[in-house]
Each structure stands twice: as C-alpha cells, then as structure tokens.
Design a protein around this motif. Structure first.
Motif, PDB file in Angstrom:
ATOM      1  N   GLN A 133      46.619  74.173  54.873  1.00 32.34           N
ATOM      2  CA  GLN A 133      46.078  73.116  54.299  1.00 32.34           C
ATOM      3  C   GLN A 133      47.160  71.864  54.836  1.00 32.34           C
ATOM      4  O   GLN A 133      46.587  70.741  55.107  1.00 32.34           O
ATOM      5  CB  GLN A 133      46.237  73.120  52.691  1.00 32.34           C
ATOM      6  CG  GLN A 133      45.410  71.758  52.074  1.00 32.34           C
ATOM      7  CD  GLN A 133      46.495  70.652  51.863  1.00 32.34           C
ATOM      8  OE1 GLN A 133      47.717  71.105  51.674  1.00 32.34           O
ATOM      9  NE2 GLN A 133      46.254  69.638  51.398  1.00 32.34           N
ATOM     10  N   ALA A 134      48.436  72.093  54.587  1.00 36.50           N
ATOM     11  CA  ALA A 134      49.381  71.206  55.028  1.00 36.50           C
ATOM     12  C   ALA A 134      49.208  70.715  56.429  1.00 36.50           C
ATOM     13  O   ALA A 134      49.357  69.579  56.906  1.00 36.50           O
ATOM     14  CB  ALA A 134      50.862  71.779  54.887  1.00 36.50           C
ATOM     15  N   GLU A 135      48.854  71.634  57.508  1.00 37.08           N
ATOM     16  CA  GLU A 135      48.948  71.444  58.688  1.00 37.08           C
ATOM     17  C   GLU A 135      47.566  70.422  58.876  1.00 37.08           C
ATOM     18  O   GLU A 135      47.496  69.706  59.762  1.00 37.08           O
ATOM     19  CB  GLU A 135      48.506  72.676  59.697  1.00 37.08           C
ATOM     20  CG  GLU A 135      50.000  73.557  59.711  1.00 37.08           C
ATOM     21  CD  GLU A 135      49.638  74.826  60.357  1.00 37.08           C
ATOM     22  OE1 GLU A 135      48.616  75.018  60.494  1.00 37.08           O
ATOM     23  OE2 GLU A 135      50.778  75.516  60.593  1.00 37.08           O
ATOM     24  N   GLU A 136      46.475  71.003  58.226  1.00 30.97           N
ATOM     25  CA  GLU A 136      45.121  70.002  58.340  1.00 30.97           C
ATOM     26  C   GLU A 136      45.551  68.676  57.911  1.00 30.97           C
ATOM     27  O   GLU A 136      45.010  67.783  58.551  1.00 30.97           O
ATOM     28  CB  GLU A 136      43.730  70.757  57.785  1.00 30.97           C
ATOM     29  CG  GLU A 136      42.778  70.078  58.027  1.00 30.97           C
ATOM     30  CD  GLU A 136      41.453  70.751  57.580  1.00 30.97           C
ATOM     31  OE1 GLU A 136      40.413  70.115  57.638  1.00 30.97           O
ATOM     32  OE2 GLU A 136      41.540  71.919  57.393  1.00 30.97           O
ATOM     33  N   ALA A 137      46.041  68.504  56.707  1.00 32.70           N
ATOM     34  CA  ALA A 137      46.317  67.259  56.173  1.00 32.70           C
ATOM     35  C   ALA A 137      47.104  66.498  56.711  1.00 32.70           C
ATOM     36  O   ALA A 137      47.175  65.156  56.896  1.00 32.70           O
ATOM     37  CB  ALA A 137      46.632  67.543  54.695  1.00 32.70           C
ATOM     38  N   ALA A 138      48.213  66.784  57.517  1.00 29.82           N
ATOM     39  CA  ALA A 138      48.872  66.249  58.277  1.00 29.82           C
ATOM     40  C   ALA A 138      48.212  65.414  59.698  1.00 29.82           C
ATOM     41  O   ALA A 138      48.664  64.298  60.020  1.00 29.82           O
ATOM     42  CB  ALA A 138      50.118  67.028  59.108  1.00 29.82           C
ATOM     43  N   ALA A 139      46.923  65.861  59.895  1.00 34.21           N
ATOM     44  CA  ALA A 139      46.364  65.221  60.949  1.00 34.21           C
ATOM     45  C   ALA A 139      45.570  64.014  60.511  1.00 34.21           C
ATOM     46  O   ALA A 139      44.737  63.486  61.547  1.00 34.21           O
ATOM     47  CB  ALA A 139      45.158  66.375  61.673  1.00 34.21           C
ATOM     48  N   TYR A 140      45.343  63.860  59.234  1.00 30.82           N
ATOM     49  CA  TYR A 140      44.689  62.836  58.668  1.00 30.82           C
ATOM     50  C   TYR A 140      45.190  61.772  57.607  1.00 30.82           C
ATOM     51  O   TYR A 140      46.280  62.178  56.814  1.00 30.82           O
ATOM     52  CB  TYR A 140      43.298  63.331  57.912  1.00 30.82           C
ATOM     53  CG  TYR A 140      42.381  64.272  58.611  1.00 30.82           C
ATOM     54  CD1 TYR A 140      41.414  63.785  59.639  1.00 30.82           C
ATOM     55  CD2 TYR A 140      42.533  65.632  58.574  1.00 30.82           C
ATOM     56  CE1 TYR A 140      40.883  64.291  60.377  1.00 30.82           C
ATOM     57  CE2 TYR A 140      41.755  66.454  59.440  1.00 30.82           C
ATOM     58  CZ  TYR A 140      40.913  66.000  60.338  1.00 30.82           C
ATOM     59  OH  TYR A 140      40.128  66.546  61.111  1.00 30.82           O
ATOM     60  N   HIS A 141      44.944  60.481  57.664  1.00 32.78           N
ATOM     61  CA  HIS A 141      45.602  59.546  56.547  1.00 32.78           C
ATOM     62  C   HIS A 141      45.168  60.006  55.249  1.00 32.78           C
ATOM     63  O   HIS A 141      44.334  60.489  55.058  1.00 32.78           O
ATOM     64  CB  HIS A 141      45.236  58.309  57.150  1.00 32.78           C
ATOM     65  CG  HIS A 141      45.695  57.814  58.546  1.00 32.78           C
ATOM     66  ND1 HIS A 141      47.220  57.565  58.591  1.00 32.78           N
ATOM     67  CD2 HIS A 141      44.974  57.517  59.511  1.00 32.78           C
ATOM     68  CE1 HIS A 141      47.382  57.015  59.627  1.00 32.78           C
ATOM     69  NE2 HIS A 141      46.187  57.096  60.389  1.00 32.78           N
ATOM     70  N   LEU A 142      45.823  59.460  54.504  1.00 30.59           N
ATOM     71  CA  LEU A 142      45.669  59.747  53.228  1.00 30.59           C
ATOM     72  C   LEU A 142      44.489  58.839  52.683  1.00 30.59           C
ATOM     73  O   LEU A 142      44.232  57.621  53.302  1.00 30.59           O
ATOM     74  CB  LEU A 142      46.966  59.201  52.126  1.00 30.59           C
ATOM     75  CG  LEU A 142      47.982  60.032  52.195  1.00 30.59           C
ATOM     76  CD1 LEU A 142      49.211  59.506  51.536  1.00 30.59           C
ATOM     77  CD2 LEU A 142      47.741  61.374  51.420  1.00 30.59           C
ATOM     78  N   PRO A 143      43.585  59.367  51.585  1.00 29.76           N
ATOM     79  CA  PRO A 143      42.398  58.738  51.365  1.00 29.76           C
ATOM     80  C   PRO A 143      42.950  57.641  50.518  1.00 29.76           C
ATOM     81  O   PRO A 143      43.954  57.424  49.890  1.00 29.76           O
ATOM     82  CB  PRO A 143      41.632  59.831  50.735  1.00 29.76           C
ATOM     83  CG  PRO A 143      42.640  60.782  50.304  1.00 29.76           C
ATOM     84  CD  PRO A 143      43.638  60.645  51.066  1.00 29.76           C
ATOM     85  N   THR A 144      41.796  56.439  50.342  1.00 33.80           N
ATOM     86  CA  THR A 144      42.026  55.401  49.514  1.00 33.80           C
ATOM     87  C   THR A 144      40.687  55.211  48.619  1.00 33.80           C
ATOM     88  O   THR A 144      39.982  55.962  48.960  1.00 33.80           O
ATOM     89  CB  THR A 144      41.864  53.861  50.352  1.00 33.80           C
ATOM     90  OG1 THR A 144      40.868  53.961  51.077  1.00 33.80           O
ATOM     91  CG2 THR A 144      43.207  53.956  51.042  1.00 33.80           C
ATOM     92  N   LEU A 145      40.767  54.511  47.800  1.00 34.23           N
ATOM     93  CA  LEU A 145      39.628  54.341  46.786  1.00 34.23           C
ATOM     94  C   LEU A 145      39.085  52.893  46.957  1.00 34.23           C
ATOM     95  O   LEU A 145      39.598  51.817  47.180  1.00 34.23           O
ATOM     96  CB  LEU A 145      40.004  54.506  45.247  1.00 34.23           C
ATOM     97  CG  LEU A 145      40.658  55.962  44.986  1.00 34.23           C
ATOM     98  CD1 LEU A 145      41.254  55.872  43.330  1.00 34.23           C
ATOM     99  CD2 LEU A 145      39.468  56.819  45.065  1.00 34.23           C
ATOM    100  N   PRO A 146      37.555  52.832  47.090  1.00 33.96           N
ATOM    101  CA  PRO A 146      36.977  51.722  47.411  1.00 33.96           C
ATOM    102  C   PRO A 146      37.087  50.472  46.486  1.00 33.96           C
ATOM    103  O   PRO A 146      37.250  49.333  46.824  1.00 33.96           O
ATOM    104  CB  PRO A 146      35.310  51.902  47.174  1.00 33.96           C
ATOM    105  CG  PRO A 146      35.361  53.418  47.003  1.00 33.96           C
ATOM    106  CD  PRO A 146      36.664  53.905  46.812  1.00 33.96           C
ATOM    107  N   GLY A 147      37.524  50.766  45.033  1.00 35.49           N
ATOM    108  CA  GLY A 147      37.576  49.863  44.155  1.00 35.49           C
ATOM    109  C   GLY A 147      39.032  49.136  44.201  1.00 35.49           C
ATOM    110  O   GLY A 147      39.496  48.456  43.414  1.00 35.49           O
ATOM    111  N   ARG A 148      39.782  49.788  44.873  1.00 32.77           N
ATOM    112  CA  ARG A 148      41.309  49.406  44.933  1.00 32.77           C
ATOM    113  C   ARG A 148      41.803  48.730  46.170  1.00 32.77           C
ATOM    114  O   ARG A 148      42.936  48.872  46.585  1.00 32.77           O
ATOM    115  CB  ARG A 148      42.265  50.701  44.538  1.00 32.77           C
ATOM    116  CG  ARG A 148      41.974  51.189  43.068  1.00 32.77           C
ATOM    117  CD  ARG A 148      43.030  51.755  42.659  1.00 32.77           C
ATOM    118  NE  ARG A 148      42.580  52.135  41.156  1.00 32.77           N
ATOM    119  CZ  ARG A 148      42.878  53.483  40.792  1.00 32.77           C
ATOM    120  NH1 ARG A 148      43.568  54.353  41.468  1.00 32.77           N
ATOM    121  NH2 ARG A 148      42.266  53.895  39.763  1.00 32.77           N
TER     122      ARG A 148
END
Length: 156
Positions: A133-148
């Motif tokens: 999971q850490a390896e896969e997550a490192a390949a993607y930016h953190l998610p954001t929320l549409p209302g923020r």
C-alpha cells in the motif's frame, strides 16, 4: 520516517504509519470475523468525505464505495457498471466519477476507447499489505475534497 506528535509519518507519501505490536510470541495470529474478504480504509479521510462541507453527495459516496469494493474484486469499475448496480443514471454516475477522479479520490485504472475504469485511491482504501500500500500510495498525489478547493468562488 518522521515522528510528529507521537505519530510516525511517511515523508514520501504523507501517510501516518501505525505501530503494530505483536501479541505474545508463539500465539497464533487472529483472523477477523467480518465474513468474506476485507480491506482497510483511512478513518480520517472517509470521515472528511462524510462532512457536510466536503462537497461529496450521498450518491457520490455510494459510487465511491462501489468502486472501492470493485477495486478489490476486479481492479476497479466503470461508471456504467456502477450506475447499473446503484440504480443511478449512467450520465450522473460518469459526472460523479469524473469529479472524484479530478480530486484524486478515484484513479483511472484503465481506458478502452471512451470507457474508463476507475479504482479507489490507495490513500483512502486498500486491501494490500502495508508495504504494498505504501509503495502504491507513493506513486499518487494525496486526494482532495471538492468542497474544500481554494481560489476564486464559482458564480451561481
């Protein structure tokens, strides 16, 4: 790893790491009694998605969880498949999936012609081991929320 306020933070992904303490040596590892396959999700991120000001509607949350489950089963789902299962229109489901993908809550798993298969962000939900999971997550930016979103307000 960076230690911050009693937490370990992965400096590559920004994820808070949990420390696991083994039970007594020699004792068998316990299985969960959840029935069927199971996975893990970020309590912090899912709770933020549920907030009234997150910009995520009830239907969007349902589409998210359907695709999150299908991420485990089939590597993701198309908007048409989600619409059929959830009883929503394909147009509305495509719009919801596109919005979730713009905010990196969904990732594009595959594209065949005009058909897009979405999968849930590994920053929110996963069935992988911690290392995977850490390896896969490192390949993607953190998610954001549409209302923020920051910046100029939209005109009505």
């Amino acid at each position: 790893m960076l230690r911050r306020h009693g937490q370990l933070v992965n400096t590559t992904t920004g994820e808070v790491q949990e420390l696991w303490e083994a039970e007594k040596e020699g004792s068998p590892r316990r299985n969960y009694s959840l029935g069927g396959r199971y996975g893990q999700f970020s309590l912090e991120r899912v709770s933020a998605m549920l907030r009234h000001d997150s910009g995520i509607t009830g239907d969007a949350f349902r589409v998210f969880w359907y695709c999150a489950i299908e991420t485990y089963n089939e590597g993701g789902a198309t908007a048409a498949k989600a619409a059929k299962h959830l009883g929503l229109t394909p147009q509305a489901t495509r719009r919801i999936a596109k919005q979730l993908a713009e905010n990196r809550i969904f990732l594009v798993a595959d594209v065949v012609g005009r058909t897009i298969k979405y999968k849930a962000s590994p920053h929110i939900v996963t069935s992988l081991t911690g290392v995977e999971q850490a390896e896969e997550a490192a390949a993607y930016h953190l998610p954001t929320l549409p209302g923020r979103r920051t910046g100029a307000k939209r005109r009505a």
